[in-house]
Motif scaffolding. Structure first.
Motif, PDB file in Angstrom:
ATOM      1  N   ASP A 156     -47.109  32.655  21.250  1.00  0.00           N
ATOM      2  CA  ASP A 156     -48.561  32.874  21.194  1.00  0.00           C
ATOM      3  C   ASP A 156     -48.947  33.833  22.312  1.00  0.00           C
ATOM      4  O   ASP A 156     -49.785  34.723  22.126  1.00  0.00           O
ATOM      5  CB  ASP A 156     -49.315  31.550  21.372  1.00  0.00           C
ATOM      6  CG  ASP A 156     -49.086  30.594  20.225  1.00  0.00           C
ATOM      7  OD1 ASP A 156     -49.028  31.056  19.074  1.00  0.00           O
ATOM      8  OD2 ASP A 156     -48.968  29.384  20.485  1.00  0.00           O
ATOM      9  N   THR A 215     -48.019  31.704   8.104  1.00  0.00           N
ATOM     10  CA  THR A 215     -46.807  32.068   8.841  1.00  0.00           C
ATOM     11  C   THR A 215     -45.557  32.065   7.939  1.00  0.00           C
ATOM     12  O   THR A 215     -44.758  33.011   8.009  1.00  0.00           O
ATOM     13  CB  THR A 215     -46.625  31.150  10.062  1.00  0.00           C
ATOM     14  OG1 THR A 215     -47.807  31.218  10.864  1.00  0.00           O
ATOM     15  CG2 THR A 215     -45.441  31.573  10.905  1.00  0.00           C
ATOM     16  N   SER A 243     -50.575  27.335   5.800  1.00  0.00           N
ATOM     17  CA  SER A 243     -50.360  28.353   6.837  1.00  0.00           C
ATOM     18  C   SER A 243     -49.807  29.661   6.260  1.00  0.00           C
ATOM     19  O   SER A 243     -49.013  29.656   5.315  1.00  0.00           O
ATOM     20  CB  SER A 243     -49.379  27.816   7.876  1.00  0.00           C
ATOM     21  OG  SER A 243     -48.901  28.877   8.666  1.00  0.00           O
TER      22      SER A 243
HETATM   23  O1  SKM Z   1     -48.194  29.271  17.400  1.00  0.00           O
HETATM   24  C1  SKM Z   1     -48.497  29.419  16.043  1.00  0.00           C
HETATM   25  C2  SKM Z   1     -47.396  28.840  15.200  1.00  0.00           C
HETATM   26  O2  SKM Z   1     -46.194  29.495  15.476  1.00  0.00           O
HETATM   27  C3  SKM Z   1     -47.724  28.974  13.730  1.00  0.00           C
HETATM   28  C4  SKM Z   1     -49.108  28.601  13.405  1.00  0.00           C
HETATM   29  C5  SKM Z   1     -49.457  28.404  12.006  1.00  0.00           C
HETATM   30  O3  SKM Z   1     -48.774  28.951  11.151  1.00  0.00           O
HETATM   31  O4  SKM Z   1     -50.447  27.713  11.718  1.00  0.00           O
HETATM   32  C6  SKM Z   1     -50.086  28.506  14.344  1.00  0.00           C
HETATM   33  C7  SKM Z   1     -49.854  28.775  15.776  1.00  0.00           C
HETATM   34  O5  SKM Z   1     -49.949  27.562  16.484  1.00  0.00           O
END
Ligand code: SKM
Length: 282
Positions: free
Chosen positions: A109, A19, A17
């Motif tokens: 989201d 994030t 990810s």
């Molecule tokens: O809602 C976001 C989540 O906060 C982070 C994310 C990710 O990093 O894959 C995906 C979404 O579901």
């Protein structure tokens, strides 16, 4: 300020990810210590139903909060002490703050898509919108679209019952708008007459190529939004751009959810453009 933050992301297959690096880099700019760790259920061989147990373990080990993703966004609800009203309405939580040993749930989201939409498609026609997909991302996006003032929202889903349940919930809370369910067979006619079209299905992802509908139905007066961001230039985004449509790529929601979660976790004001630029460089 001598504070530090320990944050995690709980979900399936999230090791790659983007994030975590988005949060950590933004924290660097603010000069705070911030570690954001993926807790990948596949890697630790745990089912999504363990999310409550993992949250409690995280609290005991000093975590300040978690992002929650597939398949835990609904399951997590029963483990929370407080839920933000909008997240409760969407029936999904992607951000959990740990404050005074309490778990407080939010949905960034929805707020993230809203902010991305306002920034990326300012002033677009909101009369008639067709949205494909009413699942996890879709329920947050539909809520966001009604928040920004969409007047008529048609939800298309292969799971017609799921779309109908979402539409009924939304119609109850947004009496000024019309929210309907549409079968995939009826969708082409509606796409042709729409002012904007949104993809909230996984179609267009690397492992899920294609478009959610025939892009030959689009015209240059329409706008198009996608939530898929791997790749950023989905077949839908590319086709819509070449037709001359105004387009919002999925990166806006990906960045938007991170911006709003970062603010909740830290009480610091993130720089949206800086986070987007960093995201695009990853
Ligand atoms: O809602 C976001 C989540 O906060 C982070 C994310 C990710 O990093 O894959 C995906 C979404 O579901």
């Amino acid at each position: 300020r001598n504070e530090s933050f320990l944050i995690g992301l709980i979900g399936d297959g999230i090791t790659e990810s983007l994030t975590p690096p988005m949060h950590e880099r933004e924290a660097d700019h603010h000069g705070v210590r911030y570690l954001y760790r993926p807790v990948d259920l596949t890697v630790i061989n745990r089912p999504g139903s363990d999310v409550g147990e993992l949250l409690r373990a995280g609290r005991d080990l000093g975590f300040n909060g978690f992002n929650i993703t597939h398949p835990c966004k609904q399951i997590v609800l029963e483990h929370l002490d407080e839920v933000d009203p909008q997240a409760a309405a969407i029936e999904a939580v992607n951000t959990v703050l740990i404050r005074d040993d309490k778990f407080i749930g939010y949905n960034t989201d929805c707020s993230g898509f809203t902010a991305g939409f306002r920034a990326g498609l300012p002033g677009v026609n909101l009369e008639r919108v067709v949205q494909f997909g009413s699942g996890g991302a879709g329920s947050a996006v539909a809520e966001a679209l009604l928040t920004v003032g969409v007047q008529r929202l048609d939800l298309v889903d292969v799971d017609v019952a799921r779309a109908a349940q979402r539409a009924a919930a939304l119609a109850g809370r947004y009496p000024g708008a019309v929210v309907e369910t549409v079968s995939p067979e009826q969708a082409p006619e509606l796409v042709k007459g729409a002012s904007g079209v949104v993809n909230a299905t996984p179609v267009g992802m690397h492992h899920h190529p294609g478009t959610p509908f025939d892009t030959a139905l689009l015209n240059a007066q329409q706008w198009v939004a996608d939530v898929v961001y791997l790749p950023l230039a989905t077949e839908l985004v590319t086709a819509a751009k070449s037709l001359g449509c105004q387009v919002l790529d999925g990166g806006h929601m990906a960045v938007g959810q991170a911006v709003d979660a970062f603010r909740l976790f830290t009480d610091l004001e993130p720089d949206r453009q800086r986070m987007r630029d960093h995201f695009l460089s990853l």
